[in-house]
Design a protein around this motif. Structure first.
Motif, PDB file in Angstrom:
ATOM      1  N   LEU A  61      -9.314   3.537  -9.357  1.00 25.91           N
ATOM      2  CA  LEU A  61      -8.347   4.620  -9.462  1.00 25.91           C
ATOM      3  C   LEU A  61      -9.038   5.880  -8.950  1.00 25.91           C
ATOM      4  O   LEU A  61     -10.090   6.268  -9.477  1.00 25.91           O
ATOM      5  N   GLN A  62      -8.458   6.505  -7.958  1.00 26.36           N
ATOM      6  CA  GLN A  62      -9.092   7.638  -7.298  1.00 26.36           C
ATOM      7  C   GLN A  62      -9.214   8.843  -8.230  1.00 26.36           C
ATOM      8  O   GLN A  62      -8.248   9.275  -8.842  1.00 26.36           O
ATOM      9  N   GLY A  63     -10.429   9.359  -8.330  1.00 27.26           N
ATOM     10  CA  GLY A  63     -10.637  10.645  -8.985  1.00 27.26           C
ATOM     11  C   GLY A  63     -10.741  10.624 -10.492  1.00 27.26           C
ATOM     12  O   GLY A  63     -10.844  11.691 -11.102  1.00 27.26           O
ATOM     13  N   ILE A  64     -10.714   9.446 -11.114  1.00 28.70           N
ATOM     14  CA  ILE A  64     -10.794   9.415 -12.581  1.00 28.70           C
ATOM     15  C   ILE A  64     -11.726   8.295 -13.034  1.00 28.70           C
ATOM     16  O   ILE A  64     -11.985   7.328 -12.308  1.00 28.70           O
ATOM     17  N   THR A  65     -12.241   8.458 -14.225  1.00 32.37           N
ATOM     18  CA  THR A  65     -12.933   7.382 -14.920  1.00 32.37           C
ATOM     19  C   THR A  65     -12.276   7.255 -16.281  1.00 32.37           C
ATOM     20  O   THR A  65     -11.605   8.183 -16.756  1.00 32.37           O
ATOM     21  N   GLY A  66     -12.434   6.104 -16.896  1.00 38.82           N
ATOM     22  CA  GLY A  66     -11.779   5.954 -18.183  1.00 38.82           C
ATOM     23  C   GLY A  66     -12.042   4.603 -18.789  1.00 38.82           C
ATOM     24  O   GLY A  66     -12.824   3.802 -18.259  1.00 38.82           O
ATOM     25  N   SER A  67     -11.372   4.326 -19.883  1.00 41.06           N
ATOM     26  CA  SER A  67     -11.579   3.081 -20.611  1.00 41.06           C
ATOM     27  C   SER A  67     -10.624   2.007 -20.118  1.00 41.06           C
ATOM     28  O   SER A  67      -9.713   1.575 -20.824  1.00 41.06           O
ATOM     29  N   PHE A  68     -10.822   1.605 -18.868  1.00 40.64           N
ATOM     30  CA  PHE A  68     -10.065   0.491 -18.310  1.00 40.64           C
ATOM     31  C   PHE A  68     -11.036  -0.384 -17.543  1.00 40.64           C
ATOM     32  O   PHE A  68     -12.128   0.047 -17.161  1.00 40.64           O
ATOM     33  N   ASP A 115       0.823  -1.219   0.000  1.00 42.02           N
ATOM     34  CA  ASP A 115       0.000   0.000   0.000  1.00 42.02           C
ATOM     35  C   ASP A 115       0.855   1.266   0.000  1.00 42.02           C
ATOM     36  O   ASP A 115       0.436   2.317   0.492  1.00 42.02           O
ATOM     37  N   ASP A 116       2.046   1.183  -0.551  1.00 37.36           N
ATOM     38  CA  ASP A 116       2.982   2.306  -0.620  1.00 37.36           C
ATOM     39  C   ASP A 116       2.969   2.870  -2.041  1.00 37.36           C
ATOM     40  O   ASP A 116       3.413   2.200  -2.977  1.00 37.36           O
ATOM     41  N   PRO A 117       2.466   4.093  -2.243  1.00 34.67           N
ATOM     42  CA  PRO A 117       2.384   4.650  -3.593  1.00 34.67           C
ATOM     43  C   PRO A 117       3.727   4.706  -4.325  1.00 34.67           C
ATOM     44  O   PRO A 117       3.787   4.461  -5.535  1.00 34.67           O
ATOM     45  N   THR A 118       4.793   5.048  -3.607  1.00 33.47           N
ATOM     46  CA  THR A 118       6.107   5.129  -4.247  1.00 33.47           C
ATOM     47  C   THR A 118       6.567   3.754  -4.720  1.00 33.47           C
ATOM     48  O   THR A 118       7.095   3.603  -5.835  1.00 33.47           O
ATOM     49  N   ARG A 119       6.378   2.755  -3.888  1.00 31.23           N
ATOM     50  CA  ARG A 119       6.744   1.388  -4.279  1.00 31.23           C
ATOM     51  C   ARG A 119       5.890   0.927  -5.464  1.00 31.23           C
ATOM     52  O   ARG A 119       6.406   0.304  -6.396  1.00 31.23           O
ATOM     53  N   SER A 138      -9.138   3.551   4.965  1.00 32.38           N
ATOM     54  CA  SER A 138      -8.431   3.071   3.777  1.00 32.38           C
ATOM     55  C   SER A 138      -8.100   4.182   2.794  1.00 32.38           C
ATOM     56  O   SER A 138      -7.174   4.048   1.995  1.00 32.38           O
ATOM     57  N   GLY A 139      -8.882   5.265   2.806  1.00 31.86           N
ATOM     58  CA  GLY A 139      -8.719   6.312   1.810  1.00 31.86           C
ATOM     59  C   GLY A 139      -9.517   6.056   0.541  1.00 31.86           C
ATOM     60  O   GLY A 139      -9.481   6.858  -0.388  1.00 31.86           O
ATOM     61  N   PHE A 140     -10.255   4.939   0.497  1.00 35.10           N
ATOM     62  CA  PHE A 140     -11.076   4.589  -0.658  1.00 35.10           C
ATOM     63  C   PHE A 140     -12.553   4.619  -0.269  1.00 35.10           C
ATOM     64  O   PHE A 140     -12.985   3.877   0.619  1.00 35.10           O
ATOM     65  N   ALA A 141     -13.317   5.451  -0.958  1.00 37.61           N
ATOM     66  CA  ALA A 141     -14.748   5.521  -0.672  1.00 37.61           C
ATOM     67  C   ALA A 141     -15.434   4.188  -0.932  1.00 37.61           C
ATOM     68  O   ALA A 141     -16.385   3.815  -0.229  1.00 37.61           O
ATOM     69  N   THR A 142     -14.949   3.453  -1.938  1.00 36.39           N
ATOM     70  CA  THR A 142     -15.580   2.170  -2.251  1.00 36.39           C
ATOM     71  C   THR A 142     -15.396   1.166  -1.122  1.00 36.39           C
ATOM     72  O   THR A 142     -16.307   0.400  -0.810  1.00 36.39           O
TER      73      THR A 142
END
Length: 342
Positions: free
Chosen positions: A153-160, A104-108, A193-197
């Motif tokens: 993915l926080q804050g975005i929507t897209g074609s994934f 859960d380390d963003p840099t890693r 967790s930092g995730f609304a879901t």
């Protein structure tokens, strides 16, 4: 087949040769390259999403037969079951997995994704950190197949593609179950967790409890660290400070293990002295004398669905991105006391 950008792609974008691009990116200074050309090359790198390949990887965008899987917690049986399920599906098509723990380390997470891109993996299955949107930007830009599991993915929507368990329903089923047994004073022991879901399991729990119990519900939500020790400490605080509570909902199965250890050490028996329910289905919850009421998020089904989606996108026809929610199952054990008086 989608492929990683090559030096030729960068050269075409910059209006120069692949040799010039290679020279600029190598950082060498012996040959004269104008400042304007260097700027054009770097702009082309950004525009194409080019990332340098490792010497061991293909230089022509050929299939490697490797799918990268990044999860945040190897200690979490949910992710262990998910990875085993993914492997059972992709190996049928001759793929192997490159499995990494991001802790859960963003840099890693960012560093691992870059290394996977350098190795030219064919696709990524990812349970992202809170910085996942930024860390996957270049992968999404060049169209390498990406399937998200468990988290968005926080804050975005897209074609994934996304394959997720039904977190809200998981909480709702347990709240509803407790409410039907007469409980109105409950505690949700969770994790920020930092995730609304993910946090929707908390909201679902209170909604389900209120729907079944009606008025008079007392909400108590407490958060601790995501670890066995964190769960132990959180349970110790809850037991000490809130003796009026008749039921606990343990929102995450790793700290839940610590909370159950605390109850054991304090001589509190779930199903006799306190009602306890769990979101998650770790093996220990239904082994031996343990028979906890829990909601199974069907981790294996999440993994299989993610793997099938990835294979579809890697196929010659190229499957379309899709969003899939896997339903959960309620297991009624012996850890809930019926306190109804009528």
């Amino acid at each position: 087949m989608r492929r990683y950008p090559t030096l030729k792609d960068v050269a075409r974008e910059a209006g120069t040769t692949a040799a010039t691009v290679s020279y600029v990116l190598s950082g060498k200074e012996g040959r004269f390259i104008s400042a304007d050309m260097r700027e054009r090359v770097m702009a082309a790198v950004a525009a194409t999403g080019y990332i340098k390949s490792s010497p061991a990887s293909s230089l022509q965008g050929k299939r490697q037969g490797v799918i990268a899987v990044l999860v945040p917690q190897f200690a979490n049986q949910h992710f262990t079951n998910l990875m085993v399920a993914i492997e059972s599906v992709v190996e049928r098509e001759g793929y192997v997995l490159s499995i990494s723990n991001t802790f859960d380390d963003p840099t890693r997470e960012r560093d691992i994704i870059i290394k996977m891109a350098e190795q030219r993996v064919d696709g990524l299955i990812l349970a992202p950190t809170t910085a996942g949107a930024t860390n996957t930007e270049f992968i999404r830009k060049i169209g390498v197949p990406l399937v998200l599991v468990d988290r968005p993915l926080q804050g975005i929507t897209g074609s994934f593609s996304e394959v997720v368990p039904d977190n809200y329903r998981s909480g709702y089923l347990l709240g509803e179950h407790l409410g039907r047994k007469g409980h109105t004073r409950a505690a949700f022991l969770g994790w920020d967790s930092g995730f609304a879901t993910l946090d929707s399991r908390r909201r679902g729990f209170w909604d389900g409890l209120e729907a079944a119990a009606g008025t008079g519900v007392t909400e108590l939500s407490l958060d601790g660290e995501f670890s066995v020790e964190g769960g132990y400490q959180l349970a110790e605080r809850t037991l000490r400070d809130h003796p009026e509570v008749t039921a606990w909902c343990l929102g995450y199965n790793v700290p839940a293990r610590g909370s159950i250890d605390l109850l054991r050490d304090q001589g509190v028996t779930p199903g006799q002295d306190l009602s306890v329910v769990i979101i998650g289905a770790p093996d220990w919850a239904t082994v031996g004398r343990n028979d906890f009421t829990l909601v199974d998020p069907r981790s294996g089904d999440v993994g299989r669905a993610a793997a099938e989606q990835m294979l579809g996108e890697l196929s010659s026809s190229g499957g379309e991105p899709a969003q899939t929610t896997i339903g959960c199952r309620l297991h009624e054990g012996s850890s809930v006391i019926d306190i109804r008086t009528d």
